[in-house]
Each structure stands twice: as C-alpha cells, then as structure tokens.
Design a protein around this motif. Sequence first.
Motif, PDB file in Angstrom:
ATOM      1  N   THR A 127       1.217  -1.180   0.116  1.00 42.07           N
ATOM      2  CA  THR A 127      -0.234  -0.223  -0.088  1.00 42.07           C
ATOM      3  C   THR A 127       0.780   1.294  -0.082  1.00 42.07           C
ATOM      4  OG1 THR A 127      -2.030  -1.518   1.138  1.00 42.07           O
ATOM      5  CG2 THR A 127      -1.950   0.929   1.245  1.00 42.07           C
ATOM      6  N   THR A 128       1.828   1.047   0.425  1.00 42.53           N
ATOM      7  CA  THR A 128       2.805   2.108   0.880  1.00 42.53           C
ATOM      8  C   THR A 128       3.271   2.218  -0.006  1.00 42.53           C
ATOM      9  OG1 THR A 128       3.115   2.094   3.228  1.00 42.53           O
ATOM     10  CG2 THR A 128       4.578   3.631   2.444  1.00 42.53           C
ATOM     11  N   LEU A 129       3.690   1.520  -1.692  1.00 38.26           N
ATOM     12  CA  LEU A 129       4.885   1.843  -2.510  1.00 38.26           C
ATOM     13  C   LEU A 129       3.435   2.250  -3.272  1.00 38.26           C
ATOM     14  CD1 LEU A 129       7.126  -1.267  -3.001  1.00 38.26           C
ATOM     15  CD2 LEU A 129       7.626   1.214  -2.442  1.00 38.26           C
ATOM     16  N   GLY A 130       2.083   2.058  -3.244  1.00 38.71           N
ATOM     17  CA  GLY A 130       0.975   2.500  -4.024  1.00 38.71           C
ATOM     18  C   GLY A 130       0.934   4.353  -3.709  1.00 38.71           C
ATOM     19  N   ALA A 131       0.828   4.388  -2.042  1.00 39.30           N
ATOM     20  CA  ALA A 131       1.351   5.696  -2.127  1.00 39.30           C
ATOM     21  C   ALA A 131       2.205   6.413  -3.212  1.00 39.30           C
ATOM     22  CB  ALA A 131       1.202   6.289  -0.785  1.00 39.30           C
ATOM     23  N   ILE A 132       3.776   5.810  -2.971  1.00 40.80           N
ATOM     24  CA  ILE A 132       4.576   6.364  -3.120  1.00 40.80           C
ATOM     25  C   ILE A 132       4.260   6.733  -5.292  1.00 40.80           C
ATOM     26  CG2 ILE A 132       6.805   6.976  -4.189  1.00 40.80           C
ATOM     27  CD1 ILE A 132       7.766   5.153  -1.278  1.00 40.80           C
ATOM     28  N   PHE A 188       7.243   0.447  -9.514  1.00 43.55           N
ATOM     29  CA  PHE A 188       7.366  -0.201  -8.281  1.00 43.55           C
ATOM     30  C   PHE A 188       6.439  -1.482  -9.021  1.00 43.55           C
ATOM     31  CE2 PHE A 188       7.422   3.285  -5.628  1.00 43.55           C
ATOM     32  CZ  PHE A 188       8.401   3.334  -5.056  1.00 43.55           C
ATOM     33  N   ALA A 189       6.044  -1.315 -10.245  1.00 46.43           N
ATOM     34  CA  ALA A 189       4.914  -3.175 -11.103  1.00 46.43           C
ATOM     35  C   ALA A 189       5.949  -4.461 -10.624  1.00 46.43           C
ATOM     36  CB  ALA A 189       4.848  -2.823 -11.387  1.00 46.43           C
ATOM     37  N   GLN A 190       6.993  -4.116 -11.084  1.00 46.95           N
ATOM     38  CA  GLN A 190       8.174  -5.306 -11.157  1.00 46.95           C
ATOM     39  C   GLN A 190       7.685  -6.283  -9.692  1.00 46.95           C
ATOM     40  OE1 GLN A 190      11.762  -4.418 -11.898  1.00 46.95           O
ATOM     41  NE2 GLN A 190      11.744  -2.620 -10.551  1.00 46.95           N
ATOM     42  N   HIS A 191       7.623  -5.238  -8.110  1.00 46.42           N
ATOM     43  CA  HIS A 191       7.592  -6.078  -7.456  1.00 46.42           C
ATOM     44  C   HIS A 191       5.973  -6.218  -6.662  1.00 46.42           C
ATOM     45  CE1 HIS A 191      11.782  -4.149  -6.588  1.00 46.42           C
ATOM     46  NE2 HIS A 191      11.186  -3.191  -6.690  1.00 46.42           N
ATOM     47  N   LEU A 192       5.247  -6.272  -7.166  1.00 47.05           N
ATOM     48  CA  LEU A 192       4.076  -6.163  -6.928  1.00 47.05           C
ATOM     49  C   LEU A 192       3.113  -6.663  -8.012  1.00 47.05           C
ATOM     50  CD1 LEU A 192       2.594  -2.915  -6.118  1.00 47.05           C
ATOM     51  CD2 LEU A 192       4.091  -3.881  -4.933  1.00 47.05           C
ATOM     52  N   ILE A 193       3.417  -7.200  -8.904  1.00 46.98           N
ATOM     53  CA  ILE A 193       3.245  -8.735  -9.811  1.00 46.98           C
ATOM     54  C   ILE A 193       3.148  -9.793  -9.924  1.00 46.98           C
ATOM     55  CG2 ILE A 193       3.172  -9.448 -12.282  1.00 46.98           C
ATOM     56  CD1 ILE A 193       3.630  -6.565 -14.114  1.00 46.98           C
ATOM     57  N   PRO A 194       4.599  -9.593  -9.227  1.00 45.65           N
ATOM     58  CA  PRO A 194       4.513 -11.786  -8.732  1.00 45.65           C
ATOM     59  C   PRO A 194       3.431 -12.202  -7.341  1.00 45.65           C
ATOM     60  CG  PRO A 194       7.224 -10.487  -9.830  1.00 45.65           C
ATOM     61  CD  PRO A 194       6.081  -9.249  -8.851  1.00 45.65           C
ATOM     62  N   ALA A 242      -2.173  -6.522  -4.196  1.00 47.84           N
ATOM     63  CA  ALA A 242      -0.976  -5.929  -4.468  1.00 47.84           C
ATOM     64  C   ALA A 242      -1.790  -5.663  -6.438  1.00 47.84           C
ATOM     65  CB  ALA A 242      -0.181  -7.295  -4.861  1.00 47.84           C
ATOM     66  N   ILE A 243      -2.939  -6.154  -6.781  1.00 50.71           N
ATOM     67  CA  ILE A 243      -3.640  -5.789  -7.642  1.00 50.71           C
ATOM     68  C   ILE A 243      -4.527  -4.335  -7.015  1.00 50.71           C
ATOM     69  CG2 ILE A 243      -5.868  -6.465  -8.673  1.00 50.71           C
ATOM     70  CD1 ILE A 243      -5.732  -9.815  -7.540  1.00 50.71           C
ATOM     71  N   VAL A 244      -4.808  -3.747  -6.538  1.00 47.69           N
ATOM     72  CA  VAL A 244      -5.716  -2.357  -6.302  1.00 47.69           C
ATOM     73  C   VAL A 244      -4.366  -1.340  -7.038  1.00 47.69           C
ATOM     74  CG1 VAL A 244      -6.132  -1.024  -5.123  1.00 47.69           C
ATOM     75  CG2 VAL A 244      -7.272  -3.413  -4.844  1.00 47.69           C
ATOM     76  N   THR A 245      -2.935  -1.575  -5.911  1.00 49.26           N
ATOM     77  CA  THR A 245      -1.566  -1.186  -6.625  1.00 49.26           C
ATOM     78  C   THR A 245      -1.531  -1.440  -7.677  1.00 49.26           C
ATOM     79  OG1 THR A 245      -1.926  -1.088  -4.287  1.00 49.26           O
ATOM     80  CG2 THR A 245       0.486  -0.441  -4.855  1.00 49.26           C
ATOM     81  N   LEU A 246      -2.010  -2.334  -8.514  1.00 51.28           N
ATOM     82  CA  LEU A 246      -1.348  -2.214  -9.755  1.00 51.28           C
ATOM     83  C   LEU A 246      -1.825  -1.357 -10.322  1.00 51.28           C
ATOM     84  CD1 LEU A 246      -0.068  -6.060 -10.577  1.00 51.28           C
ATOM     85  CD2 LEU A 246       1.306  -4.127 -10.285  1.00 51.28           C
ATOM     86  N   ALA A 247      -3.377  -1.648 -10.185  1.00 46.92           N
ATOM     87  CA  ALA A 247      -4.408  -0.390 -10.788  1.00 46.92           C
ATOM     88  C   ALA A 247      -3.943   1.011 -10.548  1.00 46.92           C
ATOM     89  CB  ALA A 247      -5.220  -0.762 -10.984  1.00 46.92           C
ATOM     90  N   ARG A 248      -3.609   1.132  -9.443  1.00 48.87           N
ATOM     91  CA  ARG A 248      -3.846   2.476  -9.037  1.00 48.87           C
ATOM     92  C   ARG A 248      -1.975   3.027  -9.771  1.00 48.87           C
ATOM     93  NH1 ARG A 248      -3.248   5.445  -2.694  1.00 48.87           N
ATOM     94  NH2 ARG A 248      -1.928   7.681  -3.633  1.00 48.87           N
ATOM     95  N   LEU A 249      -0.814   2.017 -10.024  1.00 47.52           N
ATOM     96  CA  LEU A 249       0.588   2.585 -10.664  1.00 47.52           C
ATOM     97  C   LEU A 249      -0.035   2.841 -11.985  1.00 47.52           C
ATOM     98  CD1 LEU A 249       3.043   0.354  -8.936  1.00 47.52           C
ATOM     99  CD2 LEU A 249       2.358   2.566  -8.404  1.00 47.52           C
ATOM    100  N   LYS A 250      -0.112   2.466 -12.584  1.00 50.94           N
ATOM    101  CA  LYS A 250      -0.913   2.198 -14.218  1.00 50.94           C
ATOM    102  C   LYS A 250       0.142   1.634 -14.548  1.00 50.94           C
ATOM    103  CE  LYS A 250      -4.766   6.130 -13.484  1.00 50.94           C
ATOM    104  NZ  LYS A 250      -5.284   6.965 -13.617  1.00 50.94           N
TER     105      LYS A 250
END
Length: 162
Positions: free
Chosen positions: A39-44, A49-55, A70-78
Amino acid sequence: ARFLGALELSGDGGSAESVRTLVTLLKDKSPLVRSGAVTTLGAIGRPEFAQHLIPMAVDPQEDLIVRSDAIVTLARLKNPEAVPPLLDLLKGEPEMALRRDAAKALVAFGRRRESLDGLMGALEVRDPAVAYRSHLSLQELTGAMDVGRSKAEWKAYLDQNP
C-alpha cells in the motif's frame, strides 16, 4: 511496529532508502507488514514498482489480502506491464474475489483491446459477481450504459464502436 514504520516511509516522498526498506518489507513474514509495504509503494506511486507487485499479485501461495492489495495497487501505478498478469488472473484465478479485483483494476489502464476481450470473456464466468464486475468495467471503459450483460451483446457493440 514494522507496519507503522512502512506507512511512515510514504511521507518522505519515496527516497531511495525508504523504497529499499519497503521492498525488503515485501518479503516480511507478516502479511500485515507485506500489505502495508504494498500500500505504501502505491501511495508513493512510481510505475516501476509494478515489478515488485506483479509477482505478489499472481502468487497463489501469497496471502489473499496481500494479493488483493497488490492488484489494487497495480491499478494505481498504471504500469502497462501489469495488464497481461491481470488478464491472466481474470481468466484463470480460482479465488473469485481476486478475479473481481482484476476486472476492476483493468479499468485504470484505459480502453485496450486485450482488456475488453478479457472482460468480455469474464462475462461468461459462473460466479455472478465476477461477471457483473466485468460488465461494470466494460461500461466504465466504453461509456456504454445500455449494453446487455452477455458477451454477444458486448461483442456486437464493440464491433460497431471499435
């Protein structure tokens, strides 16, 4: 304490040191800590950062809440690199809640043909919540509010409105 520390790191603008710490926390034994780091990576908000969250999103051994975050944050990172794994989740993930998360997350990436096709395929899933979320995502991506909920109706609409 580790969880609260992860949240505090988002306030420093994402310095290299705090990002390293957060990436390390993604491997913590506590799902709460991993979730906080995600969640914090998503806030940044940096797309790389997707490379860390996809796995984490696709790992069936990962905690369900962490995967969802992680899925929600991937949407945020786009980051568009997340689209194929999200489509894979939408198509084949056994956990229906994660399929719904993937259907919703795909909206963040805009109207892409592969997303539209994946969402149309999910309209035929037995779980009505996944099918309905896919229908809502198709509506959000196209602006078409008067198309029925079947794959055939959406295909006809998209054939006429590419």
